[in-house]
Write a protein that holds these residues in place. Structure first.
Motif, PDB file in Angstrom:
ATOM      1  N   GLN A   9      44.162  61.585  65.562  1.00  0.00           N
ATOM      2  CA  GLN A   9      43.583  62.362  64.476  1.00  0.00           C
ATOM      3  C   GLN A   9      44.445  63.596  64.255  1.00  0.00           C
ATOM      4  OE1 GLN A   9      41.109  61.697  62.327  1.00  0.00           O
ATOM      5  NE2 GLN A   9      41.624  63.575  61.295  1.00  0.00           N
ATOM      6  N   SER A  32      35.915  61.010  63.199  1.00  0.00           N
ATOM      7  CA  SER A  32      36.967  61.483  62.312  1.00  0.00           C
ATOM      8  C   SER A  32      38.057  60.435  62.189  1.00  0.00           C
ATOM      9  CB  SER A  32      37.571  62.784  62.856  1.00  0.00           C
ATOM     10  OG  SER A  32      36.617  63.818  62.876  1.00  0.00           O
ATOM     11  N   GLY A  33      38.735  60.421  61.057  1.00  0.00           N
ATOM     12  CA  GLY A  33      39.872  59.543  60.875  1.00  0.00           C
ATOM     13  C   GLY A  33      39.477  58.158  60.406  1.00  0.00           C
ATOM     14  N   LEU A  60      38.134  63.866  69.275  1.00  0.00           N
ATOM     15  CA  LEU A  60      38.839  62.641  68.896  1.00  0.00           C
ATOM     16  C   LEU A  60      37.962  61.486  69.337  1.00  0.00           C
ATOM     17  CD1 LEU A  60      41.405  61.041  68.001  1.00  0.00           C
ATOM     18  CD2 LEU A  60      42.218  61.293  70.347  1.00  0.00           C
ATOM     19  N   THR A  62      35.923  62.043  57.405  1.00  0.00           N
ATOM     20  CA  THR A  62      34.948  62.176  58.484  1.00  0.00           C
ATOM     21  C   THR A  62      33.773  61.262  58.161  1.00  0.00           C
ATOM     22  OG1 THR A  62      35.547  64.436  59.118  1.00  0.00           O
ATOM     23  CG2 THR A  62      33.307  63.755  59.579  1.00  0.00           C
TER      24      THR A  62
END
Length: 662
Positions: A639, A141-142, A659, A126
């Protein structure tokens, strides 16, 4: 909120939120100085919540390097290390990870996930951006956000330069002293046709050829500097190389090289000719295959891209290990970066996805339904199957190389680990990176985070422990017993008493262990009587989310990046997959379907579990309201979340995730 409504509202007024303070056990790469957000006021701050077991987190480290260099005077990157496994909580392990992966920014050690919780992180990795005045301006995120982060940072620099709130100058990062060792976090080892040993010296970005005893260096392959250049052994460069496969003579003659190397961080396979001393790239474009860019799309929007074709035309993702399989005359590739198994034909140069869906987890079955999690070690069974060390599920899997079907020998799932011997169904490992067939038909396991060599016996279906006290063993090689009259020099061998082996029961057979965190090759004698250890079965400790039992609404919001629009040419460009551990946690609503929302029903007879959610959204370059240009670049954002949940009667009956495309 669905993707379309999020697109139209992304420019709405945002209330400023003060960034929570950074709290942890200690600061690293700061020259011993403790820091606070107030100390960093005037800088753009990028927080990277990571854990060193996570391949996606390692990808982000590489994505951040260009940003560190470009914005060195205005940007401060802080890696907030938030562990998944118990081993990752230890001070020594975090120190070694920062050194191993050459992290060149500040690191906050957050073993109890205090800062993780303050920033409401739910997944690794993150990312969070804080402006020079101390306000939180973005959370993502991701992986695959390098370009988007660059735009955010550029915008903040312009804005705060104009306001006079930006401080340009050297940051608080203090580089640690570089260690001087013969090997530096070596990864894998194999035997050459000559009988010499070849070691992937991953931290030195090179290969080292030793004599057959593993004691004397014959030569080094590669410059020792991180790079991706082909050429002779003195010119070629690698980036954290991993597994090495030796080709049979007839295949090598046709291919034009003798070895296939998994050049992990370069996302390529390299061919090595031992006679001409030449290194060539044989598969991979050099760009990472990731869900953020699908520039080889075929067919409908739901297809993720090309997963077969000429090796040099297909993107790969962190190949970790390779193994030649005689029955198929192909090289099996453990593609850790997208949780799959691939197959490469050295004679034709073609590569293809062999098994796996690119979803991270543990699911057995045929090639199209199997789930893996950071496939990291490979070896051949006596009957031609492939053993796999599936590290993030702390599992050992078995693969049919002709069909791609997989089954699990040891392991339960992404969040289950431990140090327990006994029946395979009850045994627990902790992030194993290597596996090796033993002469008696059993298999030895480099149980990396337990610092142990474990053994699985097919005849009894039991797991035992051969040696302990090792420092992150990552691979195993079976040494031939010394000839009569010869005495094998143990070098830095582990003392049998130190590793829990009764000296009176030591046999003649020996294992050569790549003891990665000790920067060494270590000999361990096989005991006649293995140990039986039970230090418990554990589950990853992460803050749980409270939800109600019964009907629950799951929704994922998606922010379409500036300059892109949803790719609706073939229907709904979004996708949601929901499953659980245990499976009976979800009564109805599990499975895959288009859209980013789902109504599920949670089993009221359970108290807790883990929800596994995967969301995807496809977008292409183009302006909202306009047509997508004919040759526009298209992108797929994905994600995966593994969310521990506690079922509480008066808790919310909804779960909302984000996302982020930008």
């Amino acid at each position: 909120m669905n993707a379309s409504s999020q697109e139209s509202s992304s420019s709405a007024h945002q209330v400023k939120v003060r960034a929570p303070e950074l709290i942890g056990r200690r600061w690293m790469n700061s020259g011993g100085k403790e820091l606070s957000l107030a100390d960093l006021r005037g800088k753009v701050i990028l927080l990277d919540f990571w854990t060193f077991c996570c391949i996606n987190c390692l990808h982000v480290l590489d994505e951040l390097r260009p940003l560190e260099e470009k914005y060195s005077k205005e940007l401060v990157i802080i890696g907030v290390h938030s562990p998944k496994f118990e081993f990752e909580r230890t001070v020594e392990a975090v120190d070694q990870a920062v050194e191993r992966y050459q992290v060149e920014h500040l690191v906050l050690d957050d073993p109890d996930l205090v800062t993780w919780q303050a920033y409401t992180a739910r997944a690794w990795p993150t990312l969070a951006v804080i402006d020079p005045e101390g306000y939180l301006v973005a959370t993502l995120s991701g992986e695959g956000h390098g370009a988007g982060l660059g735009e955010i940072i550029e915008g903040l620099i312009v804005e705060h330069s104009a306001k006079g709130t930006l401080h340009s100058g050297d940051g608080p990062y203090v580089p640690p002293p570089a260690p001087e060792t013969e090997l530096f976090y070596p990864g894998k080892v194999t035997a050459l046709p000559s009988g010499n040993l070849l070691v992937a010296d991953s931290g030195h970005h090179s290969l080292v050829e030793y004599d057959s005893s593993g004691q004397t260096i014959i030569r080094r392959i590669g410059t020792g500097e991180r790079g991706a250049d082909d050429g002779d052994f003195t010119q070629a460069s690698f980036s954290e190389p991993g597994g090495i496969a030796v080709l049979p003579d007839d295949v090598a003659t046709k291919a034009g090289y003798h070895l296939v190397l998994a050049d992990t961080v370069n996302h390529t396979l390299r061919g090595i000719n031992l006679e001409t001393e030449a290194v060539t790239t044989i598969a991979g474009t050099g760009a990472q295959h990731m869900v953020g860019a699908i520039d080889n799309v075929v067919g409908a929007h739901g297809e993720l891209g090309r997963y077969d074709g000429p090796g040099l035309d297909v993107k790969l993702s962190s190949p970790w290990d390779v193994l030649f399989v005689p029955s198929t005359a192909e090289v099996v590739v453990a593609m850790a970066g997208n949780h799959t198994i691939w197959s490469f034909n050295p004679e034709t140069g073609l590569i293809r996805l062999l098994s796996g869906t690119m979803n991270e987890g543990l699911a057995d079955g045929d090639a199209e339904n199997a789930w893996f999690a950071q496939t990291s070690g490979l070896d051949l069974s006596s009957d031609g199957d492939v053993f796999i060390a599936d590290s993030e599920t702390s599992a050992i899997r078995r693969l049919d190389p002709s069909t791609g079907a997989v089954s699990t020998l040891i392991g339960e799932g992404l969040f289950d680990f431990g140090f327990r011997d006994g029946p395979a169904a009850e045994a627990r490992l902790q992030h194993p990176l290597g596996v090796r067939s033993l002469p008696d038909g059993s298999i030895a396991i480099a149980d990396t985070y337990n610092g142990a060599i474990r053994r699985y016996d097919f005849t009894t279906n039991e797991v035992s422990t051969l040696a302990r006290g090792l420092r992150e063993p990552s691979d195993i090689f079976v040494l031939e017993p010394a000839a009569p009259g010869e005495t094998a020099d143990p070098g830095e061998a582990a003392d049998p008493s130190a590793v829990g082996v009764d000296a009176a029961n030591v046999s003649e057979a020996e294992l050569l262990i790549v003891e990665s965190a000790a920067h060494a090759l270590t000999r361990v004698k096989l005991p006649k009587d293995a140990q039986r250890v039970d230090e418990g079965a554990l589950t990853s400790k992460r803050p749980s989310t409270e939800i109600a039992s019964g009907p629950v609404a799951v929704s994922v919001s998606f922010t379409v990046p500036a300059g892109q629009k949803l790719d609706e040419r073939w229907g709904d460009p979004t996708y949601l997959q929901v499953s659980s551990t245990p499976p009976e946690l979800i009564v109805t609503g599990s499975g895959s379907a288009e859209g980013l929302s789902r109504d599920i029903v949670i089993n009221p007879e359970l108290e807790s579990g883990v929800l596994h959610v995967t969301a995807r959204a496809a977008a292409c370059d183009g302006e909202p309201g306009g047509e997508i240009p004919l040759h526009a670049a298209c992108h797929l954002y994905q994600q995966d979340w593994g969310i521990p949940v506690d079922l509480v009667a008066d808790a919310p009956a909804e779960l909302t995730l984000d996302l982020r495309g930008a």
